[in-house]
Write a protein that holds these residues in place. Sequence first.
Motif, PDB file in Angstrom:
ATOM      1  N   CYS A   1       6.048   6.993  -4.412  1.00 38.67           N
ATOM      2  CA  CYS A   1       4.978   5.697  -4.868  1.00 38.67           C
ATOM      3  C   CYS A   1       5.245   5.475  -6.228  1.00 38.67           C
ATOM      4  O   CYS A   1       5.443   4.527  -6.615  1.00 38.67           O
ATOM      5  CB  CYS A   1       3.567   6.201  -4.517  1.00 38.67           C
ATOM      6  SG  CYS A   1       3.164   6.645  -2.724  1.00 38.67           S
ATOM      7  N   SER A   2       5.586   6.820  -6.905  1.00 42.26           N
ATOM      8  CA  SER A   2       5.636   6.642  -8.591  1.00 42.26           C
ATOM      9  C   SER A   2       6.969   6.464  -9.162  1.00 42.26           C
ATOM     10  O   SER A   2       7.058   5.903 -10.047  1.00 42.26           O
ATOM     11  CB  SER A   2       4.970   7.798  -9.216  1.00 42.26           C
ATOM     12  OG  SER A   2       3.478   7.812  -9.234  1.00 42.26           O
ATOM     13  N   GLU A   3       8.081   6.864  -8.374  1.00 38.23           N
ATOM     14  CA  GLU A   3       9.408   6.681  -8.894  1.00 38.23           C
ATOM     15  C   GLU A   3       9.877   5.343  -8.134  1.00 38.23           C
ATOM     16  O   GLU A   3      11.076   5.060  -8.872  1.00 38.23           O
ATOM     17  CB  GLU A   3      10.172   7.931  -8.280  1.00 38.23           C
ATOM     18  CG  GLU A   3       9.585   9.274  -8.954  1.00 38.23           C
ATOM     19  CD  GLU A   3       9.883  10.441  -8.389  1.00 38.23           C
ATOM     20  OE1 GLU A   3      11.164  10.468  -7.555  1.00 38.23           O
ATOM     21  OE2 GLU A   3       9.551  11.668  -8.533  1.00 38.23           O
ATOM     22  N   LYS A   4       9.701   4.697  -7.174  1.00 36.08           N
ATOM     23  CA  LYS A   4      10.303   3.858  -6.417  1.00 36.08           C
ATOM     24  C   LYS A   4       9.454   2.484  -6.003  1.00 36.08           C
ATOM     25  O   LYS A   4       9.633   1.436  -6.471  1.00 36.08           O
ATOM     26  CB  LYS A   4      10.966   4.172  -5.322  1.00 36.08           C
ATOM     27  CG  LYS A   4      11.963   5.174  -5.416  1.00 36.08           C
ATOM     28  CD  LYS A   4      12.850   5.548  -4.089  1.00 36.08           C
ATOM     29  CE  LYS A   4      13.803   6.785  -4.428  1.00 36.08           C
ATOM     30  NZ  LYS A   4      14.325   7.199  -3.048  1.00 36.08           N
TER      31      LYS A   4
ATOM     32  N   SER B   1       9.319  -2.097   2.528  1.00 37.91           N
ATOM     33  CA  SER B   1       7.891  -2.441   2.032  1.00 37.91           C
ATOM     34  C   SER B   1       8.355  -2.504   0.300  1.00 37.91           C
ATOM     35  O   SER B   1       7.419  -2.696  -0.443  1.00 37.91           O
ATOM     36  CB  SER B   1       6.764  -1.521   2.066  1.00 37.91           C
ATOM     37  OG  SER B   1       7.467  -0.238   1.751  1.00 37.91           O
ATOM     38  N   SER B   2       9.769  -2.545   0.071  1.00 38.32           N
ATOM     39  CA  SER B   2      10.145  -2.475  -1.449  1.00 38.32           C
ATOM     40  C   SER B   2       9.915  -3.850  -1.863  1.00 38.32           C
ATOM     41  O   SER B   2       9.896  -5.021  -1.043  1.00 38.32           O
ATOM     42  CB  SER B   2      11.443  -1.990  -1.546  1.00 38.32           C
ATOM     43  OG  SER B   2      12.419  -3.161  -1.091  1.00 38.32           O
ATOM     44  N   ALA B   3       9.746  -4.026  -3.024  1.00 34.47           N
ATOM     45  CA  ALA B   3       9.492  -5.274  -3.887  1.00 34.47           C
ATOM     46  C   ALA B   3      10.846  -6.127  -3.361  1.00 34.47           C
ATOM     47  O   ALA B   3      10.903  -7.373  -3.217  1.00 34.47           O
ATOM     48  CB  ALA B   3       9.391  -5.169  -5.346  1.00 34.47           C
ATOM     49  N   GLU B   4      12.071  -5.721  -3.572  1.00 37.12           N
ATOM     50  CA  GLU B   4      13.312  -6.213  -3.370  1.00 37.12           C
ATOM     51  C   GLU B   4      13.518  -6.790  -1.954  1.00 37.12           C
ATOM     52  O   GLU B   4      13.732  -7.898  -1.651  1.00 37.12           O
ATOM     53  CB  GLU B   4      14.447  -5.529  -3.332  1.00 37.12           C
ATOM     54  CG  GLU B   4      14.798  -4.794  -4.896  1.00 37.12           C
ATOM     55  CD  GLU B   4      13.717  -3.618  -5.331  1.00 37.12           C
ATOM     56  OE1 GLU B   4      13.829  -3.293  -6.585  1.00 37.12           O
ATOM     57  OE2 GLU B   4      13.046  -3.195  -4.520  1.00 37.12           O
TER      58      GLU B   4
ATOM     59  N   ALA C   1       0.815  -1.210   0.083  1.00 40.31           N
ATOM     60  CA  ALA C   1       0.068  -0.069   0.015  1.00 40.31           C
ATOM     61  C   ALA C   1       0.816   1.183   0.110  1.00 40.31           C
ATOM     62  O   ALA C   1       1.825   1.153   0.637  1.00 40.31           O
ATOM     63  CB  ALA C   1      -0.937  -0.075   1.099  1.00 40.31           C
ATOM     64  N   VAL C   2       0.272   2.109  -0.728  1.00 37.90           N
ATOM     65  CA  VAL C   2       1.309   3.394  -0.802  1.00 37.90           C
ATOM     66  C   VAL C   2       0.066   4.567  -0.287  1.00 37.90           C
ATOM     67  O   VAL C   2      -1.126   4.749  -0.280  1.00 37.90           O
ATOM     68  CB  VAL C   2       1.489   4.001  -2.157  1.00 37.90           C
ATOM     69  CG1 VAL C   2       2.405   2.544  -2.610  1.00 37.90           C
ATOM     70  CG2 VAL C   2       0.196   3.783  -2.997  1.00 37.90           C
TER      71      VAL C   2
ATOM     72  N   LEU D   1       5.975   1.517  -6.429  1.00 40.14           N
ATOM     73  CA  LEU D   1       5.332   0.756  -7.635  1.00 40.14           C
ATOM     74  C   LEU D   1       6.234   0.122  -8.869  1.00 40.14           C
ATOM     75  O   LEU D   1       6.181  -1.007  -9.109  1.00 40.14           O
ATOM     76  CB  LEU D   1       3.914   1.450  -8.197  1.00 40.14           C
ATOM     77  CG  LEU D   1       3.262   0.810  -9.393  1.00 40.14           C
ATOM     78  CD1 LEU D   1       2.858  -0.562  -8.876  1.00 40.14           C
ATOM     79  CD2 LEU D   1       1.978   1.715  -9.938  1.00 40.14           C
ATOM     80  N   PRO D   2       7.131   1.063  -9.319  1.00 43.28           N
ATOM     81  CA  PRO D   2       8.004   0.661 -10.074  1.00 43.28           C
ATOM     82  C   PRO D   2       8.845  -0.832  -9.865  1.00 43.28           C
ATOM     83  O   PRO D   2       9.127  -1.548 -10.581  1.00 43.28           O
ATOM     84  CB  PRO D   2       9.038   1.823 -10.424  1.00 43.28           C
ATOM     85  CG  PRO D   2       8.123   3.003 -10.231  1.00 43.28           C
ATOM     86  CD  PRO D   2       7.240   2.347  -8.765  1.00 43.28           C
ATOM     87  N   GLY D   3       9.056  -0.799  -8.610  1.00 40.26           N
ATOM     88  CA  GLY D   3       9.932  -2.108  -7.945  1.00 40.26           C
ATOM     89  C   GLY D   3       8.959  -3.219  -8.099  1.00 40.26           C
ATOM     90  O   GLY D   3       9.482  -4.127  -8.529  1.00 40.26           O
ATOM     91  N   PHE D   4       7.790  -3.074  -8.053  1.00 33.31           N
ATOM     92  CA  PHE D   4       6.877  -4.297  -8.160  1.00 33.31           C
ATOM     93  C   PHE D   4       6.804  -4.948  -9.473  1.00 33.31           C
ATOM     94  O   PHE D   4       6.629  -5.959  -9.878  1.00 33.31           O
ATOM     95  CB  PHE D   4       5.691  -4.236  -7.206  1.00 33.31           C
ATOM     96  CG  PHE D   4       5.805  -4.507  -5.858  1.00 33.31           C
ATOM     97  CD1 PHE D   4       5.578  -5.741  -5.156  1.00 33.31           C
ATOM     98  CD2 PHE D   4       6.227  -3.330  -5.033  1.00 33.31           C
ATOM     99  CE1 PHE D   4       5.909  -5.804  -3.977  1.00 33.31           C
ATOM    100  CE2 PHE D   4       6.396  -3.643  -3.481  1.00 33.31           C
ATOM    101  CZ  PHE D   4       6.175  -4.735  -2.959  1.00 33.31           C
ATOM    102  N   VAL D   5       6.802  -3.677 -10.359  1.00 34.67           N
ATOM    103  CA  VAL D   5       6.417  -4.008 -11.793  1.00 34.67           C
ATOM    104  C   VAL D   5       7.732  -4.738 -12.131  1.00 34.67           C
ATOM    105  O   VAL D   5       7.610  -5.624 -13.110  1.00 34.67           O
ATOM    106  CB  VAL D   5       6.453  -2.663 -12.494  1.00 34.67           C
ATOM    107  CG1 VAL D   5       6.320  -2.633 -14.090  1.00 34.67           C
ATOM    108  CG2 VAL D   5       5.136  -1.819 -12.280  1.00 34.67           C
TER     109      VAL D   5
END
Length: 159
Positions: free
Chosen positions: A48-51, A149-152, A39-40, A53-57
Amino acid sequence: MSIQVGEPLPEVVLQRIREGVETIDTKALFDGRKVVLFAVPGAFTPTCSEKHLPGFVQHFEEFRRKGVEVACMAVNDPFVMQAWGQNQHVPDGLIMLADGNADFTRALGLQLDASAYGMGTRSRRFALYAEDGVVRQLYVEAPGEFRVSSAEHLLSQLP
């Protein structure tokens, strides 16, 4: 108090857009599945837009290979979430969820008062991993932070 590891996710109705606006309850979304929900505070906002969501994409296929579905949620309406997903080139299968009235966010106990910024009630930045509707991992960011909470980070913690 916020939700804790080992607790079932509350049953709340969210919205998304596929063939028009549709509602989906959290029970249907999480039961019988392995899901990472992040969640953002808001769609189209800088971190949210620069880090976030892009990580999960970028790592979406790695989650899929682990048998984990990915969902993104914000206290925005479903039209904003759809537009943000298109803007961010979200792949098919990454679920963009709208918690427009912050019902799920409040039920999780993870709301944030962003009134000072003209944004009202929002979600804290967090990620959780749930199996069959039960929280197995929970990572809530400190205000202004973006780490756990990052994708990594989630990928490094998944079984």
